[in-house]
Motif scaffolding. Structure first.
Motif, short mmCIF file in Angstrom:
data_model
loop_
_atom_site.label_atom_id
_atom_site.label_comp_id
_atom_site.label_asym_id
_atom_site.label_seq_id
_atom_site.Cartn_x
_atom_site.Cartn_y
_atom_site.Cartn_z
N GLY A 201 0.60 -1.09 0.23
CA GLY A 201 -0.62 0.15 -0.27
C GLY A 201 1.20 1.41 -0.23
N THR A 214 -3.94 0.58 2.05
CA THR A 214 -5.01 -0.60 1.95
C THR A 214 -5.43 -0.45 0.68
OG1 THR A 214 -5.08 -1.73 3.26
CG2 THR A 214 -2.93 -1.54 3.22
N THR A 215 -5.08 -2.10 -0.03
CA THR A 215 -6.85 -1.93 -0.53
C THR A 215 -8.36 -2.60 0.24
OG1 THR A 215 -5.87 -4.65 -0.30
CG2 THR A 215 -6.07 -3.46 -2.47
N ALA A 220 -6.47 0.39 -4.72
CA ALA A 220 -7.21 0.05 -5.99
C ALA A 220 -6.32 -1.42 -5.81
CB ALA A 220 -6.95 0.52 -7.58
N GLY A 221 -5.20 -0.82 -5.62
CA GLY A 221 -3.92 -2.67 -5.28
C GLY A 221 -2.90 -1.90 -4.36
N ASN A 222 -1.66 -2.58 -4.08
CA ASN A 222 -0.60 -2.84 -2.63
C ASN A 222 0.03 -2.32 -3.57
OD1 ASN A 222 -2.87 -2.58 -0.95
ND2 ASN A 222 -2.48 -4.54 -0.45
N THR A 239 -1.33 1.46 -9.93
CA THR A 239 -0.97 0.27 -9.17
C THR A 239 -1.12 0.01 -10.19
OG1 THR A 239 -3.19 -0.68 -9.17
CG2 THR A 239 -3.22 0.69 -7.11
N GLY A 242 -3.94 -3.51 -10.20
CA GLY A 242 -5.30 -3.04 -9.47
C GLY A 242 -6.24 -2.33 -10.09
#
Length: 244
Positions: A201, A214-215, A220-222, A239, A242
Motif C-alpha cells: 500500500g 491499503t486495499t 485499488a491495489g497495494n 497501481t 489493480g
C-alpha cells in the motif's frame, strides 16, 4: 469526454510505457520498455533509440532540467538531449549505476539520479556518488524527490532515506513505513509525504506520524507504481494490476 488510445500502430515506440513528460515547448515524451522514447507533437510521432544516441531502449525516467535539456534514465545509463545531439553518461563517467530508475533536480540545479548502485549527484561538471557506505539505506534507488524544506528523499528497496545535505536519516517498517520496498514518492500541497510501496500500500508521513492505506481502506491495489496530485488537490495512485 472520450478516451483516445495510441499504440505502436500510431507511431508509439512500444506499448509498454514506463515514463511520460510534457516539455516546455509542448512536446510529449513517452519512455517505453524496450522501444526507446517517442516524441509526439499532437500530429506526428518521432522515435529515438540507441541507434540515435539514446543510452538504452528501456526508458524508466524522463526529466527536463532548468536549462531545458532533456534527461532519460535507462538500462544503459543516462542520456542528455539538447534537441540536436545526445550525450550519454555511464558508470565510466562516475554514475552510480547504469540502471537509472529516477531523475530529479534540486533547487541549486544539481541533478540526482537514482540507480541500481546508489544515487548520483551531478553538478554539470562531475558526479558524486552516495551509497550505503555514506548512510543511504539501500543501493537500489527507485525514486527521488526534493521536499519544500530542501531535503532530498530517496525511495529504495531497503526503506526511505532523507538527506539534508550533510547526513542521512533512515525510515523503515520499524518507524511505521508500510514496506521497505518503495517505488514512488510525492509531497502533497499540505506538505505530507506519500510513499508508494511494492505490495503493502501507501504510507503518509506528516513529519511526525505514519499512516498506511491499503486495499482494505479502498486503495485499488497495494503495488503503488506512481502518485500524482491534480489541480483540485485530489491524489491519484497508479497501481500494478489493480487499476487506479
Amino acid at each position: 469526454k472520450a478516451w483516445v488510445t495510441f499504440t505502436i500502430k500510431d507511431g508509439l515506440a512500444g506499448n509498454h510505457v514506463l515514463s511520460i513528460l510534457q516539455d516546455r515547448e509542448g512536446y510529449y515524451w513517452f519512455g517505453t520498455d524496450g522501444g526507446g522514447v517517442s516524441r509526439y507533437d499532437r500530429k506526428t510521432w518521432v522515435t529515438f533509440t540507441t541507434e540515435d544516441g539514446l543510452a538504452g531502449n528501456n526508458v524508466f525516467a524522463v526529466h527536463q532540467d532548468m536549462e531545458g535539456y532533456l534527461w532519460f534514465g535507462t538500462y544503459g545509463g543516462v542520456s542528455r538531449y539538447d534537441g540536436k545531439s545526445w550525450v550519454t553518461f555511464t558508470t565510466e563517467d562516475g554514475l552510480a549505476g547504469n540502471y537509472v530508475w529516477s531523475i530529479a533536480q534540486d533547487g541549486e540545479g544539481n541533478l540526482w539520479f537514482g540507480a541500481y548502485g546508489g544515487v548520483s549527484r551531478y553538478d554539470n561538471k562531475a558526479f558524486t556518488i552516495f551509497t550505503t557506505k555514506d548512510g543511504l539505506t539501500d543501493n537500489e534507488v527507485r525514486s527521488v524527490i526534493q521536499d519544500r524544506e530542501g531535503n532530498l528523499w530517496f525511495g529504495t528497496y531497503g526503506g526511505v532515506s532523507r538527506y539534508d545535505g550533510k547526513v542521512f536519516a533512515i525510515f523503515t517498517t520499524k518507524d511505521g513505513l508500510a514496506d521497505n520496498e518503495v517505488r514512488s514518492i510525492l509531497q502533497d500541497r499540505e506538505g505530507n509525504l506519500w510513499f508508494g510501496t511494492n505490495g503493502s500500500g501507501v504510507s503518509r508521513y506528516d513529519g511526525k506520524t505514519w499512516v498506511t492505506f491499503t486495499t482494505e481502506d479502498g486503495l485499488a491495489g497495494n503495488y503503488i507504481m506512481s502518485i500524482f496530485q491534480d489541480l483540485e488537490g485530489n491524489l491519484w495512485f497508479g497501481t500494478y494490476g489493480g487499476g487506479m
